[in-house]
Each structure stands twice: as C-alpha cells, then as structure tokens.
Scaffold this motif. Sequence first.
Motif, PDB file in Angstrom:
ATOM      1  N   GLU B 334      46.521  42.819  33.688  1.00 46.40           N
ATOM      2  CA  GLU B 334      46.357  44.241  33.979  1.00 46.40           C
ATOM      3  C   GLU B 334      45.290  44.450  35.051  1.00 46.40           C
ATOM      4  O   GLU B 334      45.441  45.291  35.938  1.00 46.40           O
ATOM      5  CB  GLU B 334      45.963  45.018  32.715  1.00 46.40           C
ATOM      6  CG  GLU B 334      47.044  45.047  31.636  1.00 46.40           C
ATOM      7  CD  GLU B 334      47.264  43.680  30.996  1.00 46.40           C
ATOM      8  OE1 GLU B 334      46.257  42.944  30.759  1.00 46.40           O
ATOM      9  OE2 GLU B 334      48.433  43.295  30.775  1.00 46.40           O
ATOM     10  N   ASP B 335      44.200  43.683  34.953  1.00 49.25           N
ATOM     11  CA  ASP B 335      43.158  43.780  35.986  1.00 49.25           C
ATOM     12  C   ASP B 335      43.763  43.514  37.362  1.00 49.25           C
ATOM     13  O   ASP B 335      43.488  44.218  38.335  1.00 49.25           O
ATOM     14  CB  ASP B 335      42.051  42.736  35.742  1.00 49.25           C
ATOM     15  CG  ASP B 335      41.262  42.971  34.461  1.00 49.25           C
ATOM     16  OD1 ASP B 335      41.244  44.111  33.954  1.00 49.25           O
ATOM     17  OD2 ASP B 335      40.639  41.995  33.987  1.00 49.25           O
ATOM     18  N   VAL B 336      44.574  42.461  37.416  1.00 47.69           N
ATOM     19  CA  VAL B 336      45.168  42.066  38.695  1.00 47.69           C
ATOM     20  C   VAL B 336      46.112  43.135  39.208  1.00 47.69           C
ATOM     21  O   VAL B 336      46.053  43.544  40.375  1.00 47.69           O
ATOM     22  CB  VAL B 336      45.895  40.716  38.552  1.00 47.69           C
ATOM     23  CG1 VAL B 336      46.737  40.414  39.791  1.00 47.69           C
ATOM     24  CG2 VAL B 336      44.907  39.588  38.291  1.00 47.69           C
ATOM     25  N   ASP B 337      46.955  43.593  38.326  1.00 46.72           N
ATOM     26  CA  ASP B 337      47.970  44.561  38.765  1.00 46.72           C
ATOM     27  C   ASP B 337      47.309  45.864  39.207  1.00 46.72           C
ATOM     28  O   ASP B 337      47.726  46.491  40.188  1.00 46.72           O
ATOM     29  CB  ASP B 337      48.973  44.821  37.636  1.00 46.72           C
ATOM     30  CG  ASP B 337      49.739  43.538  37.271  1.00 46.72           C
ATOM     31  OD1 ASP B 337      49.681  42.563  38.064  1.00 46.72           O
ATOM     32  OD2 ASP B 337      50.369  43.518  36.201  1.00 46.72           O
ATOM     33  N   ARG B 338      46.262  46.246  38.493  1.00 46.92           N
ATOM     34  CA  ARG B 338      45.565  47.480  38.855  1.00 46.92           C
ATOM     35  C   ARG B 338      44.898  47.318  40.228  1.00 46.92           C
ATOM     36  O   ARG B 338      44.929  48.222  41.061  1.00 46.92           O
ATOM     37  CB  ARG B 338      44.519  47.801  37.777  1.00 46.92           C
ATOM     38  CG  ARG B 338      44.170  49.273  37.698  1.00 46.92           C
ATOM     39  CD  ARG B 338      43.196  49.571  36.551  1.00 46.92           C
ATOM     40  NE  ARG B 338      43.704  49.128  35.268  1.00 46.92           N
ATOM     41  CZ  ARG B 338      43.054  48.294  34.429  1.00 46.92           C
ATOM     42  NH1 ARG B 338      41.865  47.829  34.751  1.00 46.92           N
ATOM     43  NH2 ARG B 338      43.605  47.944  33.285  1.00 46.92           N
ATOM     44  N   LEU B 339      44.329  46.148  40.459  1.00 48.35           N
ATOM     45  CA  LEU B 339      43.684  45.911  41.759  1.00 48.35           C
ATOM     46  C   LEU B 339      44.712  45.917  42.878  1.00 48.35           C
ATOM     47  O   LEU B 339      44.506  46.533  43.937  1.00 48.35           O
ATOM     48  CB  LEU B 339      42.940  44.571  41.753  1.00 48.35           C
ATOM     49  CG  LEU B 339      42.312  44.183  43.093  1.00 48.35           C
ATOM     50  CD1 LEU B 339      41.196  45.150  43.482  1.00 48.35           C
ATOM     51  CD2 LEU B 339      41.782  42.754  43.062  1.00 48.35           C
ATOM     52  N   ALA B 340      45.831  45.233  42.650  1.00 45.30           N
ATOM     53  CA  ALA B 340      46.862  45.175  43.689  1.00 45.30           C
ATOM     54  C   ALA B 340      47.359  46.568  44.025  1.00 45.30           C
ATOM     55  O   ALA B 340      47.543  46.923  45.208  1.00 45.30           O
ATOM     56  CB  ALA B 340      48.013  44.277  43.230  1.00 45.30           C
ATOM     57  N   ALA B 341      47.509  47.370  42.991  1.00 47.46           N
ATOM     58  CA  ALA B 341      47.961  48.742  43.235  1.00 47.46           C
ATOM     59  C   ALA B 341      46.916  49.522  44.024  1.00 47.46           C
ATOM     60  O   ALA B 341      47.247  50.292  44.941  1.00 47.46           O
ATOM     61  CB  ALA B 341      48.243  49.427  41.896  1.00 47.46           C
ATOM     62  N   ALA B 342      45.652  49.307  43.699  1.00 44.39           N
ATOM     63  CA  ALA B 342      44.584  50.021  44.393  1.00 44.39           C
ATOM     64  C   ALA B 342      44.535  49.598  45.862  1.00 44.39           C
ATOM     65  O   ALA B 342      44.287  50.415  46.752  1.00 44.39           O
ATOM     66  CB  ALA B 342      43.243  49.752  43.711  1.00 44.39           C
ATOM     67  N   ILE B 343      44.785  48.334  46.113  1.00 40.18           N
ATOM     68  CA  ILE B 343      44.778  47.856  47.502  1.00 40.18           C
ATOM     69  C   ILE B 343      45.949  48.475  48.257  1.00 40.18           C
ATOM     70  O   ILE B 343      45.793  48.948  49.392  1.00 40.18           O
ATOM     71  CB  ILE B 343      44.830  46.316  47.535  1.00 40.18           C
ATOM     72  CG1 ILE B 343      43.485  45.749  47.053  1.00 40.18           C
ATOM     73  CG2 ILE B 343      45.161  45.811  48.942  1.00 40.18           C
ATOM     74  CD1 ILE B 343      43.451  44.237  46.903  1.00 40.18           C
ATOM     75  N   ALA B 344      47.097  48.459  47.625  1.00 42.02           N
ATOM     76  CA  ALA B 344      48.259  49.057  48.280  1.00 42.02           C
ATOM     77  C   ALA B 344      47.985  50.520  48.617  1.00 42.02           C
ATOM     78  O   ALA B 344      48.280  50.990  49.729  1.00 42.02           O
ATOM     79  CB  ALA B 344      49.491  48.932  47.371  1.00 42.02           C
ATOM     80  N   ALA B 345      47.348  51.207  47.688  1.00 43.14           N
ATOM     81  CA  ALA B 345      47.056  52.619  47.910  1.00 43.14           C
ATOM     82  C   ALA B 345      46.022  52.808  49.017  1.00 43.14           C
ATOM     83  O   ALA B 345      46.112  53.748  49.821  1.00 43.14           O
ATOM     84  CB  ALA B 345      46.558  53.252  46.607  1.00 43.14           C
TER      85      ALA B 345
END
Lengths: 348, 348, 348, 348
Positions: B334-345
């Motif tokens: 979840e940490d990873v996925d949340r970070l990846a989403a934040a980067i994409a955003a």
Amino acid sequence: MTEHPRGFASDNNSGVHPEILAAIAAGNDGHVVAYGDDEYTAVARERFREHFGEQAEAFLVFNGTGANVLAIEALARPHEAVICPVTAHLNVDECGAPERIAGVKLLGVETADGKLTPDLVADRITGVGDQHASQPRAVSISEATELGTVYTPEEIRSLADLVHRQGMLLHVDGARLANAAAAFDLPLRALTTDAGVDVLSFGGTKNGLLLGDAIVFLRSELARDFLFIRKQSMQLASKMRFLAVQFDALLGRDLWRRNAAHANAMARRLAGALAVIDGAELAYPAQANGVFVTLPGEAIARLRDALPAALPFYVWDEAAGTIRLMCSWDTTEEDVDRLAAAIAAAIQ
Amino acid sequence: MTEHPRGFASDNNSGVHPEILAAIAAGNDGHVVAYGDDEYTAVARERFREHFGEQAEAFLVFNGTGANVLAIEALARPHEAVICPVTAHLNVDECGAPERIAGVKLLGVETADGKLTPDLVADRITGVGDQHASQPRAVSISEATELGTVYTPEEIRSLADLVHRQGMLLHVDGARLANAAAAFDLPLRALTTDAGVDVLSFGGTKNGLLLGDAIVFLRSELARDFLFIRKQSMQLASKMRFLAVQFDALLGRDLWRRNAAHANAMARRLAGALAVIDGAELAYPAQANGVFVTLPGEAIARLRDALPAALPFYVWDEAAGTIRLMCSWDTTEEDVDRLAAAIAAAIQ
Amino acid sequence: MTEHPRGFASDNNSGVHPEILAAIAAGNDGHVVAYGDDEYTAVARERFREHFGEQAEAFLVFNGTGANVLAIEALARPHEAVICPVTAHLNVDECGAPERIAGVKLLGVETADGKLTPDLVADRITGVGDQHASQPRAVSISEATELGTVYTPEEIRSLADLVHRQGMLLHVDGARLANAAAAFDLPLRALTTDAGVDVLSFGGTKNGLLLGDAIVFLRSELARDFLFIRKQSMQLASKMRFLAVQFDALLGRDLWRRNAAHANAMARRLAGALAVIDGAELAYPAQANGVFVTLPGEAIARLRDALPAALPFYVWDEAAGTIRLMCSWDTTEEDVDRLAAAIAAAIQ
Amino acid sequence: MTEHPRGFASDNNSGVHPEILAAIAAGNDGHVVAYGDDEYTAVARERFREHFGEQAEAFLVFNGTGANVLAIEALARPHEAVICPVTAHLNVDECGAPERIAGVKLLGVETADGKLTPDLVADRITGVGDQHASQPRAVSISEATELGTVYTPEEIRSLADLVHRQGMLLHVDGARLANAAAAFDLPLRALTTDAGVDVLSFGGTKNGLLLGDAIVFLRSELARDFLFIRKQSMQLASKMRFLAVQFDALLGRDLWRRNAAHANAMARRLAGALAVIDGAELAYPAQANGVFVTLPGEAIARLRDALPAALPFYVWDEAAGTIRLMCSWDTTEEDVDRLAAAIAAAIQ
C-alpha cells in the motif's frame, strides 16, 4: 544457553532494566528521521537540560570510550594536554584512544584514592608557553572514581576554580555520576553544572541502559562543531531514537536515581558485612557502588573456587591482594549476603 | 509523540524488526561477561562462519561508519590509498573519517552507475613505489551500491583477481549486502568469500536491527590485532551480548533474507509502477531496495507537498531532478502504490 | 664523485646560490640560542614583514611539505575540507600527508591549466552544515602552478573574495611565488597580502636555498598557537639561525627576484626556441620557470638517449607525450640552447 | 649583529664545525637528483653500514624530533605502547609528537639517573593481550641520557635481551650516541648493533652538523616501507645531498669522535673543577658532555648575573637548585675554567 548468575565483576555485566526495554519497544513505531533530527532525540536532549541547566547541550554516543575521547577532542587541540589521575579509565582502559584519536598527551597524577586535589593539579601545570611542552588545557576527573570514592561538590568546585583561573577546562567522566549523586542525595547538577564543570561524560550503560552514553557540554559555546566531531569520530547512531528513548526513560523519571541508589545500597551492605570479617580490609571507603577489599593469603583463590560464575570478580591489585566488587542495579540483598559469607569462609 | 508514517527517505528511518526486539529481550537474563568474551558473542561469530566460511572472523561494531573505517584501518597503513567510486558512502558520507582515522588517501573514481570495473581500477593504480605517492593498497566497492545497483558474482571476482594480482586487497561495503544476495537469490558467500573478497563490512542496522554492523575478515590472518584496533577506535561495546543476539536472530534463521527480499520486492514494485508513468524515468536499474527516478519540472515540489511525512524522500540530484526512494523491511504494498499514485499525480 | 651536469628535471636538483652559502658561513659564529629565539630569526621574520606587511607572521620550516601541511593544520580542523586543483602538489606529491597529518579531506577539482576559478570553487562548496560531509574551510592554490602557469593579482583577488564571502580562507602554495612575482615584475605582496590571501607557504629551497621554506600568516590572528603546531609536527629546527640567515639573504636584498627572474627568462628562452620547432607543442603557456612541451612519436625516447645527465627531465603525461622542463637559478643560456637543439634533433 | 659568546646552555646553541661547512660547499656542484636518489646519499648510507654493520639501513631526516618519532612510527602501531624513562626527551620535550604522530601511548618510568633497568622495564610490561590496554611494543632509551649518564654495552644488552624475549623491540635515542661511544672509547656499534639494539636515532645536529639526524634500522627488515613513512611525516629533504655530505664528513673520518670526545673532555674538566668547590654538588656522574650541579642558596641568581651571555645555562630543577651545563664541540678549556671560577665566586 546456560544460566547467567549475577556476579560482582562489573556493572557492565548486568543487563537492561525492564523500563528501558519497554521504552525501546514503545519507540519502535513507524519511520523516524535518522541521525538525531527527530523528536525523540529532542526530548532526550531536553531531559538533559532539565537536569543540567538551560545551557546544557547533550549529544548521545555509543559508549563511554566515545563519550570521554570525543569530549577531549572537543576541548583540546593535539598540542595540548589533559591532567588526570593515573588510575583514570581514560588513562588505563582505553587502549590509548585519547592519545591516538584526540592527539593529546595525558599527564597522569599519582593519587591516594583516585581523586585529584588542587595541589596535585597545580603541580602538573608546567611548561605553559614553552613550545617543547604539551600545553595543559583540561583536567579530567571521574565522579564517582574508578576506586569507588566520590568528590564532594566543594571538592569539584575547588578544582573548577583552579582550572578556570589557569584558563583551562574541567571535564568529568561521569560513567557513574548517577551513583555519586545518589550517594549524596543531590541532584545531578550539584556535582556538575553548579560546581563549575565545563563538560561531562554521562554514563547510561552501567546504570541499566542497553547501550548509550552522552557528552554534555555545560557551557553551550563549547558544543560548536561537535556534530561534525561526533560523526567523523564514528559515534553517530543512525537509528538515534533508540538511544534517545533510553535516556528519556532514565532521566525523565527517577530511574537514574533508583538504579544508582540501589547499587550504592548494595555496596554499603557489602562493605558493612566485610567490616566485621576478621582479615578483610576495605582498601578505599565504599562511597558509590564499588567495594575494594584486601584479603589475606590464599583467600582470593579459595573465594574464586567457591563462587559459581565464570568471572565472579576482578583482582584489582595482585600484589596487595585487593579485589574489586561492583554492585549493579540488579544486585540483590541475597547476592550480597551470599558473597559476604563466601568471603568470610574463604579467609578462614 | 505524533504518528510516524512510513516513508521512502531512508532504510535507516525504519525501526526494529519484532524478531530482533524479541531476541534482545530473550538475551536480557542475569549477568554476562562484558566486552565480547561471552557465549552470545561466540554464537554470533559462529553464525558468520556458517555464512561466510570457516576462515571468517567477525567483529561486531556500532555502525556502518565504524565498520567501514575500521576495516580500512586494518587493511591499510596511513601512507597507503584506497580506490573507490566517487559516489561511495566512504567518500561522501563519513565526514572525512577514513582520512582522519585511518590516515589513508581515498582515490575516487567516476563511474556510470556506482560500480567500479577492472579497467577503472587499473587506471588508478599509479605511482607504485614512488615515495611521493600514496600507495594503492585496497579497492572498496559497495554491494549493493549507493545507486541501487548490484555487482554480479563474476564482476566481483574480476575485481578481486585484478586487485590480488597487484598485491592489493578487496573490501566490500556490505551495508546492503543482504539486499544484493536476495536480489540474486544467492547465499551471502557467493558475493563475498566465493568471489574473492578479503574483508567485508556487513550491515545490520539498515536491515531491521536496532543497531549493529560487523567487520568480517574473510581471511583470518587479516584479523590479527583487530581487537585492539576496535577498542582504540572506540567501537567496542561493553554489553556486547545485545549486539550479538541481534546478529544471531538475523543470520541464524532466514530473517536477513526475508527482510532484504521484501524490501527489494517493494522496490521492484515501485520501479514497475514508475515505468508506466509518462515523464518519470528511472535513473539506474532498481536492482536492490533503492529506486532513483527523475521527474520533470515542478513535480518534485508538488510531490513533497502531497506527501504527509516530515521527510518523505531525498533529492539525489537537484540539477537533474532525480529523487531517491528507499524501501525497507517494513514497507508495504500500500505504501508503494500510494507513492506511485502520488508521483503520477505530481507529474501532471 | 662524478660530474653533475645541469639538467631540466627539477628546480630541486640545483644547488645552493653562492650568496646563500656565504650567509650561512657568516652566521656561523659562536653560540646562539636554539629553536628560534635568536636575533637572526628575528631579522628573518622582519624581512617577511617588509615584503608582506606588518601583519605578516612568518615561521621557518624545513621543506615545502611541512609548509603546506602545517598551514592546513593551522587553518582547518580535521572535519573540514580543503578545495584544490587535482594537480596540486598537496594532492598528488605529499604521499597523503595533508590527510594523515591535518586529518582533513582534500576536494580535488579538475582544471584546464592548473588554476582554480571562482566558478570551479563555488561548485565544490557543498554540504555546508551537513554533519555527514567534510566542511569546506579553505581553498589552496599554487602560485605559480605545478603546470608553469600563473594567476594574475586580479584572479587571486576574485578567489579571495569568493572564499571570504563563504567564511572560508585562502591558502597559497608559494613554492614558486618568487617566480610568479618576477613574471609580473610585481612585489611579492601584490600576489598575496594585497590580493586577499590569508596564509602563504613561501618557498626557498627551489629558489637557491640549501633548505628552508616558510609559513607566512598574513593575518596575525591566524598564527595563534602555531609555535606548538610546528613543534609537534616535527618542523622546528634547533639551529634555527641557519634557516634564518638564508631567508635574510634571499629577502633582504633582491636575490629572490634575481634568481627567479633568471629562471623565468631561461624558461621563456626555451619556450621561444620550442615554438619554432615543427612538431613540438607547448602544453601550457610558459609563464614562470617551467616549460611543458608535447613531442611526437618516439621523440621522447630519442631525446633521453641524446642527453648526458642521469635524469634530464620528467615525462609529465605518458599518454600525451608531454615532458616537463624546469629552469633553475643556475640554468644557463647555453644549457637552454643545447636542449632546444637536442629536442629539434629528436623530433626528426 | 652582536657578539655571540659561547655558553653552556645547550649543545644546540653551538654552530657548524668547519669541516662540515667545507663538505657542504664541496657538494654544491651542478645538479643532483633530489629526494635521496643520488650518489652523495648512497655514500652517506654506506658510511652508516661501515659503522653499524651490513644490515644497517639509514635514512636522513631533519631533526631529532623527526628521528625519534618516525622511528616509533616504524616500530609500533597506534594501539601499542613505548616504555621510556619519564625524563626521556621523547616524553617531555616533543610537545606530544609521539602520541599525536605515531598514535602510541608512552609509558613513563621513574628512574634514579635517567636509565632504565630490566627490572624497571619488566614492571611496565603489563596488560599484554588485554584489549583495553595499549600493548607494550618497544622500549626507548637515550644513550647518552638526558641527565648526562651513559649505559654500558652490557646494560644495553641486558635490556635488549629482556625486550626481545617479550617479542618487543629496543630503540635508542642516540642524539648524543657519539658522546657515549667516545666516553667508553668504543666504536658506535658496540653500544648499538653489537648490544642488540633494533633501531637507532643517530644525532648529528648536536655534534657539529648544520642540521641533520638519521634513523638507522639495525635489522634491515624493519626498514620496509620507511621511505613512505618519512615522506608522509614530512621529513624528506628535497636537496638531500646537503644532509648526506654532512654525514659523510662526520662518519667517513673520525670527526664524530673528535667532536664528541672534546665535548666530553670539557665536561670532565668542568666536573673536576666543581668537585673541589665547597657547596657545589654533582647531581649525576658527568659521563658524557653534560654536567648537572646543585648549588646552594642564591648562587644560581648570582651566577646568572655574573655571566655575559643572554642565556648562559638552564635551571634543571628549580626546587633542588640544580643547573645543567652542556659542553659542545667548540667549548674551550678557557670557557670551562672561567665558568668554574664564576661558580666558585657565586657560591660564596
């Protein structure tokens, strides 16, 4: 693993106080900025200010060697000298680290009981301004001393006054400062800040911590650049919070005093029991948590045979027949009474 | 205390693995001889021999700086030099400790990806026998590197062969050796003992320990006198058992690999997610537990604002717009996925 | 002993100027207080003040290594760094003495011609305040450089201004300062005191002395405690008068300039002769007493065979085919013309 | 310049012997390879082999501090210790250079007359194998001592035998070895090579040289890597030939003995004269070129007033009223007789 009975060899042989272990576990939550820029460390540093005054700048390090040697690095330049008793831990138990790391010369002074006096110090302040001589820059005393004795606040003050009149600085190796403060029932600052001490090595490891000591600059201007000295001298912990929470637990409540006072009380109990044993003679007054006793003839060998642990005590002075008996935060009355009985038996 | 959300700033920001804490608590029984002459330490040293071979002589120290600098002290004399990448932790993150403590000169080599090659090393072996020049004595590489890349066993072997032909020695900074071994699904010795490495700094702190690293001499004759070097260099723990039990827990089971493989998997997951984000570009292959990604324009600032933690990541190269994202033993999907989403955003 | 023909290998290969020898003999009368507390030394120190200003505090040492390393010891603490060209003598020819003795890190900068610029320096002032990074404290330049080039007074001033704005200090390795001053026909202070330099290593040995260099603090407060640093760093001469009389002879008349200007003139003559030889190419402008020339193919080997002396010159860059040709106070026009002819012959 | 009357303050206050100056002038021809790779240096090194045996490897350095400290650097590693008398020059007159440069600890021993004995040494060989203690590695004695006494060859042999049985090494500070050899009318090797000494600091400066001392390894394997140690420790002369020709002149003929024997004879003459002065008492036997005499009451002050020179002698022990009177190669019988008369007058 075999059993690990408590002995009297060293206060480093004891383990971690349960409150300290609990504090470590409590600090083990999520991510915290490494290398000391975290709130746990801020709290621990504030604890030191509560005990030692607003000027106190504390830096956590791994061990007593680090605390003592880095304090000297901060106080003295390589062409300078530090005056200390010949029996100082700094002088005999650091494998030459002060000389090699800080580059200084140690000027060892013979003492009766491990304690410097103004007269003893004054005699060693020589060669000032002579380019051939290491320049006396600091005096280092241990409170309590390696011989189980303590300086009174007035004795420390008289050393501080002499030292400051000479433009020098006073360092205290406080690996057992808690024991000294507990012995006098005084706050920690009475023996340090209020007595004119400039820099302190404050011991945690011997008083129930898993691992950790501190360098406390009692005049904040002396702490300048110390972050770099600590890092370059390899004493900067990455997961600093786990040092910090231990000091918070030790100093934020009265754990430091409880542990030290208990160890002192056990030493007094032991000394009292030895006082009534014919043939056993205290080598120094038992003022903190160490007892030094001289035994006759073959008593040391017989005592060693009689005790269970792998290393029950250290022989301090082979020629004189003196042994060192250290009490810890976890020493029990039964431990003491059993040892006293064994000593009495060994003498006959 | 406030909450401490997990971030990607550093594998030093994570806490202690529960099995390690449990091992510390289990070792907290009674008195044990201080300074390493105890059975816990004997067991830990045996664990190293199980992993690295019968010749392996391991010494526990407090931190990675200590492990690296003391290894160099043991290998090289002050008039000698150590060849390393300019990006080596040794060269940029130790505040000059190798030079000041070991007295040596570091010969930094520019690299493409944090990795030395035999050709790069050979170019720096100059001035041999010339009294004006620091004499090349050792090569130091990091496995995994500071850039998240890894050497194959063959690459290490080719460096070892070159180094040994020159009468020199090969040191590995293995602060993240476990991550490299896990990445290849190889035993630790495949990248060290079996590849011709002479001395290893083995990291524990970044892989779930409370605190502790080790210096492992893979040829026992190199360990001569090292006890004294460790003590004089202020890296000897008094309550050594509490370092020892951590290494026993790490190496005696597969905890070292579980922690490292998990962190690596999180890094791969993160790299995979970033690979499909337009505008995000991996600076180096994500071979261990670190991911280096270059972001366009204002994305870094936007990302920082979007993330909760005080210090969510480090900017590695300000000019290029590259950030470093480190995964730990406790990083979650979840940490990873949340970070990846934040980067994409942040990129849009 | 065999004959000792003059060559172009090094200005250290030349002997003692007759006026220097005469000064030594003249100083050899009766007893004089040792270790620098004598009137000869007082006169020599006054000579430095005449050249470098009232603030100048000069200390005589044995050699250039001592002058450079002790200057750094005085300016920087071990956790600090010194920025210098990668080609600096300090960086490549002192067997790591700056690192080992002063404990500092050298931050080497690639340059086109051995000269730092404000931009090059500014790029290396990084990590300020970061405890993990050696803290930039000083910049060290060579005037003249190891490549035979010189800084103008304005160039030095621009470096000094940058350095001082950063709270740093500027050191000049002036092993050949006399050559630079002679090249500009300026007084010594124009390139040092008046250009904002803080500390100078002033070379005597390469300019006709038997032996002797000096550390000159151009701001007297920087000299504090330097007597002790010199002594502890083993650079205090007992019969100091014999260093002092040499500097008095060098600086009290125009001998420093005569020797340097002559060597420069010989270098210009040589460079002029080479300029018209097809195939010989100057690698750097010959601005002081050194000439760097790149020769084609087998010319270096043929030249070596053609010249009589045991070591007629050094190959500076094997790959490029560049040799270094140093002129001395005793180089003659015939020496130069003979060498130029030999080079011309070797090329064909 | 004012006149420079000869005094008795120090053998470093005297000048250069005319034969030495002549040798320097004779060596001042043309160009010679710098840094010791020249035939003058080869000859000087051969002179040492003639005196000290085929194994002798001599290295020229600038001064006695360099000779002593570099010898220790070569013999001992930083975690090791050197046992010496508390009165050793090494211990009291080097501003802490042995500790700071070699990193070692000095273990000072109280002596009656500046001389160690096997018993005194044996008492200080403690803590062997204990990681907390600096490991005794070498013993350093001065021949002649700082108190004007000398060791017999047998006394040196007995120390060497003890030291070697312990796996340690014997260093001799021979700043005045020539005086000791002259005192016994023995060759230099009788007190060194033939007596089991391992490494020697051989003094030139105090015996008529302009400047120069030597480190002589009497077992060639100890000299390994010493070229680098000398360079990195800043004791490598560029114009080495001018050190070499002095040693050739000193050792290639009997100049070393003539100078030393003359100084000794003057000391004996002085001691003889003092012996018959009521109230003057020799503090130590005058066995080399130093005389230590204790004077009553105000005699020291009166003597100082009566003598012409700026610094006619040093007070060695203020409390005891002991002064040190050093004779040099240039002391005359008239100088001695005048001094003795002045002392006699000062006492009344």
